[in-house]
Design an enzyme around this catalytic site. Structure first.
Site, PDB file in Angstrom:
ATOM      1  N   SER A 146     -11.387 -43.245 -57.780  1.00  0.00           N
ATOM      2  CA  SER A 146     -10.278 -44.129 -58.141  1.00  0.00           C
ATOM      3  C   SER A 146      -8.987 -43.358 -57.952  1.00  0.00           C
ATOM      4  O   SER A 146      -9.013 -42.115 -57.920  1.00  0.00           O
ATOM      5  CB  SER A 146     -10.414 -44.528 -59.611  1.00  0.00           C
ATOM      6  OG  SER A 146      -9.181 -44.953 -60.155  1.00  0.00           O
ATOM      7  N   TYR A 159     -11.565 -43.414 -68.658  1.00  0.00           N
ATOM      8  CA  TYR A 159     -11.842 -43.800 -67.263  1.00  0.00           C
ATOM      9  C   TYR A 159     -11.303 -42.740 -66.314  1.00  0.00           C
ATOM     10  O   TYR A 159     -11.997 -42.301 -65.386  1.00  0.00           O
ATOM     11  CB  TYR A 159     -11.175 -45.142 -66.993  1.00  0.00           C
ATOM     12  CG  TYR A 159     -11.363 -45.721 -65.629  1.00  0.00           C
ATOM     13  CD1 TYR A 159     -10.389 -45.551 -64.642  1.00  0.00           C
ATOM     14  CD2 TYR A 159     -12.493 -46.454 -65.311  1.00  0.00           C
ATOM     15  CE1 TYR A 159     -10.540 -46.095 -63.377  1.00  0.00           C
ATOM     16  CE2 TYR A 159     -12.655 -47.011 -64.050  1.00  0.00           C
ATOM     17  CZ  TYR A 159     -11.677 -46.828 -63.091  1.00  0.00           C
ATOM     18  OH  TYR A 159     -11.835 -47.372 -61.833  1.00  0.00           O
TER      19      TYR A 159
HETATM   20  P1  NAP Z   1     -16.611 -54.771 -61.612  1.00  0.00           P
HETATM   21  O1  NAP Z   1     -16.195 -56.062 -61.008  1.00  0.00           O
HETATM   22  O2  NAP Z   1     -16.438 -54.537 -63.075  1.00  0.00           O
HETATM   23  O3  NAP Z   1     -18.149 -54.489 -61.192  1.00  0.00           O
HETATM   24  C1  NAP Z   1     -18.812 -53.370 -61.743  1.00  0.00           C
HETATM   25  C2  NAP Z   1     -20.286 -53.587 -61.502  1.00  0.00           C
HETATM   26  O4  NAP Z   1     -21.022 -52.515 -62.101  1.00  0.00           O
HETATM   27  C3  NAP Z   1     -20.810 -54.881 -62.137  1.00  0.00           C
HETATM   28  O5  NAP Z   1     -21.686 -55.517 -61.244  1.00  0.00           O
HETATM   29  C4  NAP Z   1     -21.572 -54.383 -63.359  1.00  0.00           C
HETATM   30  O6  NAP Z   1     -22.638 -55.214 -63.727  1.00  0.00           O
HETATM   31  C5  NAP Z   1     -22.104 -53.071 -62.831  1.00  0.00           C
HETATM   32  N1  NAP Z   1     -22.516 -52.166 -63.909  1.00  0.00           N
HETATM   33  C6  NAP Z   1     -21.826 -51.835 -65.013  1.00  0.00           C
HETATM   34  N2  NAP Z   1     -22.537 -50.972 -65.766  1.00  0.00           N
HETATM   35  C7  NAP Z   1     -23.717 -50.759 -65.121  1.00  0.00           C
HETATM   36  C8  NAP Z   1     -24.868 -49.968 -65.385  1.00  0.00           C
HETATM   37  N3  NAP Z   1     -24.953 -49.204 -66.495  1.00  0.00           N
HETATM   38  N4  NAP Z   1     -25.889 -49.992 -64.502  1.00  0.00           N
HETATM   39  C9  NAP Z   1     -25.816 -50.764 -63.394  1.00  0.00           C
HETATM   40  N5  NAP Z   1     -24.749 -51.551 -63.066  1.00  0.00           N
HETATM   41  C10 NAP Z   1     -23.719 -51.529 -63.935  1.00  0.00           C
HETATM   42  O7  NAP Z   1     -15.833 -53.563 -60.893  1.00  0.00           O
HETATM   43  P2  NAP Z   1     -15.091 -53.485 -59.481  1.00  0.00           P
HETATM   44  O8  NAP Z   1     -13.656 -53.778 -59.669  1.00  0.00           O
HETATM   45  O9  NAP Z   1     -15.880 -54.220 -58.447  1.00  0.00           O
HETATM   46  O10 NAP Z   1     -15.199 -51.898 -59.226  1.00  0.00           O
HETATM   47  C11 NAP Z   1     -16.380 -51.330 -58.684  1.00  0.00           C
HETATM   48  C12 NAP Z   1     -16.240 -49.821 -58.764  1.00  0.00           C
HETATM   49  O11 NAP Z   1     -15.006 -49.424 -58.150  1.00  0.00           O
HETATM   50  C13 NAP Z   1     -16.188 -49.291 -60.192  1.00  0.00           C
HETATM   51  O12 NAP Z   1     -16.799 -48.014 -60.237  1.00  0.00           O
HETATM   52  C14 NAP Z   1     -14.681 -49.144 -60.459  1.00  0.00           C
HETATM   53  O13 NAP Z   1     -14.418 -48.158 -61.435  1.00  0.00           O
HETATM   54  C15 NAP Z   1     -14.201 -48.712 -59.106  1.00  0.00           C
HETATM   55  N6  NAP Z   1     -12.780 -49.004 -58.847  1.00  0.00           N
HETATM   56  C16 NAP Z   1     -12.290 -50.265 -58.993  1.00  0.00           C
HETATM   57  C17 NAP Z   1     -10.931 -50.490 -58.685  1.00  0.00           C
HETATM   58  C18 NAP Z   1     -10.287 -51.849 -58.808  1.00  0.00           C
HETATM   59  O14 NAP Z   1      -9.039 -51.901 -58.712  1.00  0.00           O
HETATM   60  N7  NAP Z   1     -11.028 -52.911 -59.004  1.00  0.00           N
HETATM   61  C19 NAP Z   1     -10.131 -49.442 -58.236  1.00  0.00           C
HETATM   62  C20 NAP Z   1     -10.693 -48.164 -58.145  1.00  0.00           C
HETATM   63  C21 NAP Z   1     -12.023 -47.961 -58.438  1.00  0.00           C
HETATM   64  P3  NAP Z   1     -22.384 -56.458 -64.743  1.00  0.00           P
HETATM   65  O15 NAP Z   1     -21.385 -57.353 -64.075  1.00  0.00           O
HETATM   66  O16 NAP Z   1     -23.730 -57.071 -64.918  1.00  0.00           O
HETATM   67  O17 NAP Z   1     -21.827 -55.817 -66.010  1.00  0.00           O
HETATM   68  C1  GCO Z   2      -6.199 -49.911 -64.667  1.00  0.00           C
HETATM   69  C2  GCO Z   2      -7.034 -50.352 -63.499  1.00  0.00           C
HETATM   70  C3  GCO Z   2      -7.364 -49.144 -62.632  1.00  0.00           C
HETATM   71  C4  GCO Z   2      -8.169 -49.592 -61.444  1.00  0.00           C
HETATM   72  C5  GCO Z   2      -8.455 -48.479 -60.510  1.00  0.00           C
HETATM   73  C6  GCO Z   2      -7.217 -47.910 -59.890  1.00  0.00           C
HETATM   74  O1  GCO Z   2      -6.388 -50.438 -65.765  1.00  0.00           O
HETATM   75  O2  GCO Z   2      -5.346 -49.037 -64.435  1.00  0.00           O
HETATM   76  O3  GCO Z   2      -8.214 -51.010 -63.925  1.00  0.00           O
HETATM   77  O4  GCO Z   2      -8.056 -48.186 -63.382  1.00  0.00           O
HETATM   78  O5  GCO Z   2      -9.388 -50.114 -61.844  1.00  0.00           O
HETATM   79  O6  GCO Z   2      -9.266 -47.500 -61.054  1.00  0.00           O
HETATM   80  O7  GCO Z   2      -7.622 -47.037 -58.860  1.00  0.00           O
END
Ligand code: NAP
Ligand code: GCO
Length: 262
Positions: A146, A159
């Site tokens: 991230s 986080y």
């Molecule tokens: P999301 O919509 O919250 O999806 C996360 C997924 O992980 C969900 O399918 C959830 O399942 C699953 N999960 C949670 N705990 C788990 C466990 N213990 N075992 C197996 N599966 C589990 O998140 P996202 O936005 O798509 O992000 C995906 C990844 O990218 C995450 O690691 C997040 O930190 C990272 N990320 C996101 C962003 C952003 O801006 N969105 C930016 C940087 C990094 P359930 O739905 O069933 O709970």
């Molecule tokens: C927040 C956001 C971020 C994004 C992502 C940014 O609350 O600041 O959820 O943490 O998920 O990780 O890269």
């Protein structure tokens, strides 16, 4: 340059937590590059729905119900996947959670839950998928880091600590396993429009306006924006890339930002 460098035909990719969001988008991208997709989740209902959604896109996937923090379940399901589907060539540690709570108000249990899922989970998955990759002398592991692997902001300390740790776990796994022809890298998304960021992305929310102004590309990332990075780090094109965190962030980490009247 041959596009075959990015061809994933004949490869099997396990993407954790890919019933929706960034995981699903990356899985679709890998499928479109030829990979066979396996996903996991902790909800059978979400797995069942996801299988139908992928099918609408013309993609047949396999779904497995297990928690990435449950080592016994990971061991059992990695063995089941490799028996039923075949060797896992590509692992994307995508599953993760966030809790937006100021340190002073955060319970230790909340802190521990975020670290367990976002950092220990990828460790457990890498350990048990990587073991077989070492035997095969080949593999690709991508950890979902991230921009919080690099910078902090109010209320996301657990986080950021987890994602900072995941960046260093990525570099350490790369160090330990590059000699076995296993490339371990990370993808560091900026701010993307998913269910995880929905609470801070609503129109008029101050954070929504802040991210738009702070990001040189002046927009939130769309889930498909990650597909190229995922295909690159899963393919032959990255065979000499190790321990690299590829930021896909619209330029936010490259920029101090600009004054409102610029
Ligand atoms: P999301 O919509 O919250 O999806 C996360 C997924 O992980 C969900 O399918 C959830 O399942 C699953 N999960 C949670 N705990 C788990 C466990 N213990 N075992 C197996 N599966 C589990 O998140 P996202 O936005 O798509 O992000 C995906 C990844 O990218 C995450 O690691 C997040 O930190 C990272 N990320 C996101 C962003 C952003 O801006 N969105 C930016 C940087 C990094 P359930 O739905 O069933 O709970
Ligand atoms: C927040 C956001 C971020 C994004 C992502 C940014 O609350 O600041 O959820 O943490 O998920 O990780 O890269």
């Amino acid at each position: 340059m041959s596009l075959s460098l990015f061809d994933l035909t004949g490869k099997r990719a396990l993407v954790t937590g890919a019933t929706h969001g960034l995981g699903m988008s990356m899985a679709v991208g890998l499928a479109n590059a030829g990979a066979q997709i396996i996903i996991n989740d902790i909800s059978q209902e979400k797995l069942d729905n996801a299988i139908k959604e992928y099918a609408i896109l013309g993609i047949t996937i396999k779904g497995y119900l297990f928690d990435v923090t449950d080592e016994a379940a990971v061991i059992a399901n990695v063995a089941k996947i490799e028996s039923e589907v075949g060797p896992i060539d590509i692992l994307i540690n995508n599953a993760g959670i966030i809790k937006r709570v100021a340190v002073i108000d955060m319970e230790v249990s909340e802190w521990e839950q975020v670290l367990k899922i976002d950092l220990t989970g990828p460790f457990i998955m890498a350990k048990h998928v990587g073991r077989n990759m070492i035997e095969r002398r080949a593999g690709k592991i991508i950890n979902m880091c991230s921009m919080m692997s690099e910078v902090g902001r109010n209320t996301v300390s657990a986080y950021a600590a987890a994602k900072g740790g995941l960046k260093m776990l990525t570099k350490n796994l790369a160090t330990e396993w590059a000699g076995f022809n296993i490339q371990v890298n990370g993808i560091g998304p900026g701010y993307f429009a998913t269910s995880q960021t929905a609470p801070i992305r609503v129109d008029g929310h101050p954070f929504n306006d802040f991210i738009i102004s702070r990001t040189p590309a002046a927009r939130w990332g769309e889930t498909d924006d990650l597909q190229g990075a995922a295909i690159f780090l899963s393919s032959k094109a990255s065979d000499f890339v190790n321990g690299h965190i590829l930021y896909v962030d619209g330029g936010i980490l490259a920029s101090l930002g600009k004054a409102s009247n610029e």
